[in-house]
Design a protein around this motif. Structure first.
Motif, PDB file in Angstrom:
ATOM      1  N   ALA A 185     -10.546   6.560   0.638  1.00 35.21           N
ATOM      2  CA  ALA A 185     -10.054   7.547  -0.319  1.00 35.21           C
ATOM      3  C   ALA A 185      -8.693   8.104   0.053  1.00 35.21           C
ATOM      4  N   LEU A 220      -5.564  10.543  -4.230  1.00 37.04           N
ATOM      5  CA  LEU A 220      -6.870  10.771  -4.827  1.00 37.04           C
ATOM      6  C   LEU A 220      -7.316  12.193  -4.507  1.00 37.04           C
ATOM      7  N   THR A 224      -1.906   0.212  -6.056  1.00 31.03           N
ATOM      8  CA  THR A 224      -3.182  -0.122  -5.422  1.00 31.03           C
ATOM      9  C   THR A 224      -4.374   0.548  -6.099  1.00 31.03           C
ATOM     10  N   GLU A 225      -4.139   1.382  -7.076  1.00 26.83           N
ATOM     11  CA  GLU A 225      -5.206   2.202  -7.671  1.00 26.83           C
ATOM     12  C   GLU A 225      -4.757   2.596  -9.066  1.00 26.83           C
ATOM     13  N   TYR A 226      -5.717   2.978  -9.930  1.00 27.43           N
ATOM     14  CA  TYR A 226      -5.323   3.433 -11.273  1.00 27.43           C
ATOM     15  C   TYR A 226      -5.404   4.941 -11.413  1.00 27.43           C
ATOM     16  N   ASP A 227      -6.221   5.621 -10.591  1.00 25.24           N
ATOM     17  CA  ASP A 227      -6.324   7.077 -10.707  1.00 25.24           C
ATOM     18  C   ASP A 227      -5.084   7.795 -10.184  1.00 25.24           C
ATOM     19  N   ASP A 228      -4.435   7.211  -9.171  1.00 32.95           N
ATOM     20  CA  ASP A 228      -3.307   7.927  -8.563  1.00 32.95           C
ATOM     21  C   ASP A 228      -2.130   8.065  -9.517  1.00 32.95           C
ATOM     22  N   ASN A 286     -15.716   5.400   3.332  1.00 40.55           N
ATOM     23  CA  ASN A 286     -15.262   5.987   2.067  1.00 40.55           C
ATOM     24  C   ASN A 286     -14.174   7.029   2.279  1.00 40.55           C
ATOM     25  N   ARG A 343      -6.091   6.286   0.926  1.00 42.72           N
ATOM     26  CA  ARG A 343      -5.052   5.257   0.855  1.00 42.72           C
ATOM     27  C   ARG A 343      -3.978   5.577  -0.173  1.00 42.72           C
ATOM     28  N   THR A 344      -4.278   6.509  -1.083  1.00 37.24           N
ATOM     29  CA  THR A 344      -3.308   6.874  -2.102  1.00 37.24           C
ATOM     30  C   THR A 344      -3.630   8.283  -2.594  1.00 37.24           C
ATOM     31  N   ARG A 404       1.236   9.859  -0.939  1.00 43.82           N
ATOM     32  CA  ARG A 404       0.220   9.128  -0.170  1.00 43.82           C
ATOM     33  C   ARG A 404       0.188   9.590   1.284  1.00 43.82           C
ATOM     34  N   TYR A 430       0.805  -1.223   0.000  1.00 43.90           N
ATOM     35  CA  TYR A 430       0.000   0.000   0.000  1.00 43.90           C
ATOM     36  C   TYR A 430       0.836   1.270   0.000  1.00 43.90           C
TER      37      TYR A 430
END
Length: 271
Positions: A156, A161, A58-62, A152, A158-159, A114, A53
């Motif tokens: 939100a 965003l 862990t995400e595609y937006d970040d 939420n 976690r990275t 992050r 993490y």
């Protein structure tokens, strides 16, 4: 006497006489806010301790959000040289971490981004506590507790965003603009509160919803005897600050690529 400390009826601590200026004053609401912020930090940092993490994917937006700051430092402009479907606020916020990345590498730089997002999300708990503390300990506990534990909100953070940053800047604007349950009478605070809301819009367009709400309050509330014009002036002050907070970070990119920013923010995102 050099100083006396008395217990107040609300359970806080009040100082009388000549006391040391550095002595802290504790209150029930202050303790609740501090405790909620500590819990929020613990929950959000706990996520980053899970495998992958902090330094993993862990995400595609970040990737696009943080990568836009990295590319900006190399001379590539969002909307002109690459697609970015958010306003440039998140790009500007990530520049400090991207600068560190020039020395440490992209993985460490992303980790810093992050951590900054965790701090922004936890700052929201502090700000919402400051916003409602005049309502007493129970209201403060509920407001801070809900935001600290809200799934939420925790997820939100976690990275990298945009939502934690959007929330933080909207709450900064609200804290500046409101005196308890009333709008401030200070013109300077109306303008600076608008600037905070405007920059929130430069992070994500959904800031328009609280902006419209506050603008409506500026027009609708106030002494009836004072007439309509003072309320219109108050609304215009807020609107001017909001426009400045939004346009200063966004306008340079819009000038460089008006069609690109229209396609990214209006056609792709809002549409």
């Amino acid at each position: 006497m050099s100083g006396t400390i008395l217990s107040s009826a609300s359970g806080g601590v009040v100082e009388s006489g000549r006391t040391a200026p550095w002595r802290l004053r504790f209150s029930a609401t202050g303790t609740i806010i501090a405790g909620a912020v500590a819990v929020a930090l613990a929950l959000r940092f706990y996520q980053l301790t899970r495998p992958g993490y902090l330094l993993g994917v862990t995400e595609y937006d970040d990737g696009p959000y943080f990568g836009s700051a990295v590319r900006l430092l190399t001379g590539d402009l969002p909307y002109r040289d690459f697609v970015l479907v958010q306003p440039p606020g998140i790009t500007l916020l990530m520049i400090p971490a991207a600068l560190v990345g020039k020395l440490t590498g992209p993985a460490v730089a992303m980790a810093i981004g992050r951590v900054l997002t965790v701090l922004a999300s936890s700052a929201g708990v502090l700000l919402v506590g400051l916003l409602v503390r005049h309502r007493g300990a129970l209201a403060t506990l509920l407001a801070c507790g809900i935001l600290a534990f809200y799934p939420n909100s925790v997820a939100a953070s976690r990275t990298v965003l945009v939502e934690p940053w959007l929330t933080m800047f909207c709450l900064i604007g609200a804290v500046v603009i409101f005196d308890g349950d009333r709008l401030t009478s200070s013109r300077r605070r109306l303008v600076w509160g608008g600037v905070a809301f405007g920059f929130a819009g430069a992070v994500e367009m959904w800031a328009i919803m609280p902006v419209l709400a506050v603008f409506g309050l500026c027009l609708a509330t106030g002494a009836a005897a004072a007439g309509l014009m003072p309320r219109i002036r108050r609304a215009l002050l807020f609107a001017g600050g909001t426009a400045a907070g939004f346009l200063v970070p966004v306008l340079p990119f819009a000038v460089m690529s008006p069609r690109g920013i229209y396609q990214s923010l209006i056609v792709a995102q809002v549409g």
